[in-house]
Scaffold this motif. Structure first.
Motif, PDB file in Angstrom:
ATOM      1  N   ASP A  62       0.811  -1.216   0.000  1.00 54.42           N
ATOM      2  CA  ASP A  62       0.000   0.000   0.000  1.00 54.42           C
ATOM      3  C   ASP A  62       0.848   1.272   0.000  1.00 54.42           C
ATOM      4  O   ASP A  62       0.500   2.264   0.643  1.00 54.42           O
ATOM      5  CB  ASP A  62      -0.931   0.009   1.217  1.00 54.42           C
ATOM      6  CG  ASP A  62      -2.074  -0.967   1.088  1.00 54.42           C
ATOM      7  OD1 ASP A  62      -2.546  -1.177  -0.038  1.00 54.42           O
ATOM      8  OD2 ASP A  62      -2.503  -1.513   2.116  1.00 54.42           O
ATOM      9  N   MET A  99       0.179   5.653   1.190  1.00 56.14           N
ATOM     10  CA  MET A  99       1.031   6.523   1.992  1.00 56.14           C
ATOM     11  C   MET A  99       1.576   7.685   1.174  1.00 56.14           C
ATOM     12  O   MET A  99       1.695   8.800   1.678  1.00 56.14           O
ATOM     13  CB  MET A  99       2.178   5.722   2.618  1.00 56.14           C
ATOM     14  CG  MET A  99       1.728   4.702   3.646  1.00 56.14           C
ATOM     15  SD  MET A  99       0.662   5.378   4.945  1.00 56.14           S
ATOM     16  CE  MET A  99       1.785   6.504   5.740  1.00 56.14           C
ATOM     17  N   ARG A 155      -1.200  10.214   1.032  1.00 59.07           N
ATOM     18  CA  ARG A 155      -1.363  10.882   2.332  1.00 59.07           C
ATOM     19  C   ARG A 155      -0.259  11.906   2.581  1.00 59.07           C
ATOM     20  O   ARG A 155      -0.497  12.933   3.206  1.00 59.07           O
ATOM     21  CB  ARG A 155      -1.371   9.861   3.465  1.00 59.07           C
ATOM     22  CG  ARG A 155      -2.620   9.044   3.530  1.00 59.07           C
ATOM     23  CD  ARG A 155      -2.566   8.081   4.688  1.00 59.07           C
ATOM     24  NE  ARG A 155      -3.757   7.237   4.694  1.00 59.07           N
ATOM     25  CZ  ARG A 155      -3.882   6.151   5.424  1.00 59.07           C
ATOM     26  NH1 ARG A 155      -2.913   5.759   6.234  1.00 59.07           N
ATOM     27  NH2 ARG A 155      -4.995   5.449   5.382  1.00 59.07           N
ATOM     28  N   CYS A 179       9.687   3.436   5.827  1.00 56.34           N
ATOM     29  CA  CYS A 179       8.932   3.836   7.017  1.00 56.34           C
ATOM     30  C   CYS A 179       9.452   5.150   7.591  1.00 56.34           C
ATOM     31  O   CYS A 179       8.665   6.009   8.006  1.00 56.34           O
ATOM     32  CB  CYS A 179       8.988   2.741   8.078  1.00 56.34           C
ATOM     33  SG  CYS A 179       8.040   1.279   7.622  1.00 56.34           S
ATOM     34  N   CYS A 211       5.809   6.148   8.963  1.00 59.43           N
ATOM     35  CA  CYS A 211       4.767   5.146   9.173  1.00 59.43           C
ATOM     36  C   CYS A 211       5.371   3.857   9.719  1.00 59.43           C
ATOM     37  O   CYS A 211       6.577   3.768   9.919  1.00 59.43           O
ATOM     38  CB  CYS A 211       4.025   4.870   7.864  1.00 59.43           C
ATOM     39  SG  CYS A 211       5.050   4.108   6.583  1.00 59.43           S
ATOM     40  N   GLN A 212       4.539   2.875   9.930  1.00 61.58           N
ATOM     41  CA  GLN A 212       4.937   1.548  10.386  1.00 61.58           C
ATOM     42  C   GLN A 212       4.899   0.578   9.201  1.00 61.58           C
ATOM     43  O   GLN A 212       4.168   0.814   8.232  1.00 61.58           O
ATOM     44  CB  GLN A 212       3.977   1.053  11.479  1.00 61.58           C
ATOM     45  CG  GLN A 212       4.034   1.870  12.754  1.00 61.58           C
ATOM     46  CD  GLN A 212       5.375   1.711  13.442  1.00 61.58           C
ATOM     47  OE1 GLN A 212       5.894   0.606  13.597  1.00 61.58           O
ATOM     48  NE2 GLN A 212       5.944   2.838  13.860  1.00 61.58           N
ATOM     49  N   ASP A 217       1.627  -0.280   7.767  1.00 60.70           N
ATOM     50  CA  ASP A 217       0.945   0.721   6.946  1.00 60.70           C
ATOM     51  C   ASP A 217       1.258   0.523   5.467  1.00 60.70           C
ATOM     52  O   ASP A 217       0.532   1.015   4.609  1.00 60.70           O
ATOM     53  CB  ASP A 217       1.367   2.138   7.359  1.00 60.70           C
ATOM     54  CG  ASP A 217       0.954   2.480   8.776  1.00 60.70           C
ATOM     55  OD1 ASP A 217      -0.130   2.027   9.221  1.00 60.70           O
ATOM     56  OD2 ASP A 217       1.720   3.192   9.449  1.00 60.70           O
ATOM     57  N   ARG A 263       0.214  -5.525   3.807  1.00 58.93           N
ATOM     58  CA  ARG A 263      -0.880  -6.244   4.471  1.00 58.93           C
ATOM     59  C   ARG A 263      -1.089  -7.578   3.771  1.00 58.93           C
ATOM     60  O   ARG A 263      -0.756  -7.745   2.606  1.00 58.93           O
ATOM     61  CB  ARG A 263      -2.170  -5.427   4.507  1.00 58.93           C
ATOM     62  CG  ARG A 263      -2.752  -5.080   3.174  1.00 58.93           C
ATOM     63  CD  ARG A 263      -3.932  -4.119   3.319  1.00 58.93           C
ATOM     64  NE  ARG A 263      -4.182  -3.444   2.071  1.00 58.93           N
ATOM     65  CZ  ARG A 263      -4.990  -3.904   1.125  1.00 58.93           C
ATOM     66  NH1 ARG A 263      -5.653  -5.022   1.311  1.00 58.93           N
ATOM     67  NH2 ARG A 263      -5.150  -3.244   0.000  1.00 58.93           N
TER      68      ARG A 263
END
Length: 84
Positions: free
Chosen positions: A6, A10, A13, A52, A57-58, A61, A64
């Protein structure tokens, strides 16, 4: 593949381009595209850590797990809706 990447989410965002992210992480835009588009077979932890750090982010994020078929169904729906 049951692992979905994903990075696009990010990037949106953070209002950051693929080129800027690649430069700040220290990888080529082509290699970032392979990872972003889910074609990568592996990712180094150092690259994941750099992603990251730059994106704030982690790892969860960016990555998945989806059961087999679920990710493909989402991709098919996205293509049908005119999204890349």
């Amino acid at each position: 593949m049951p692992i979905v990447v994903d990075i696009d989410v990010m990037l949106a965002r953070r209002k950051m381009s693929v080129g800027e992210l690649a430069e700040r992480v220290g990888i080529t835009p082509a290699n970032l595209a392979v990872l972003k588009n889910g074609r990568a077979k592996a990712v180094r932890f150092t690259t994941l850590a750099a992603l990251c750090e730059v994106l704030g982010c982690q790892p969860g994020d960016l990555l998945r797990w989806e059961p087999d078929g679920t990710a493909r169904a989402e991709e098919t729906r996205a293509e049908g809706a005119g999204r890349p």
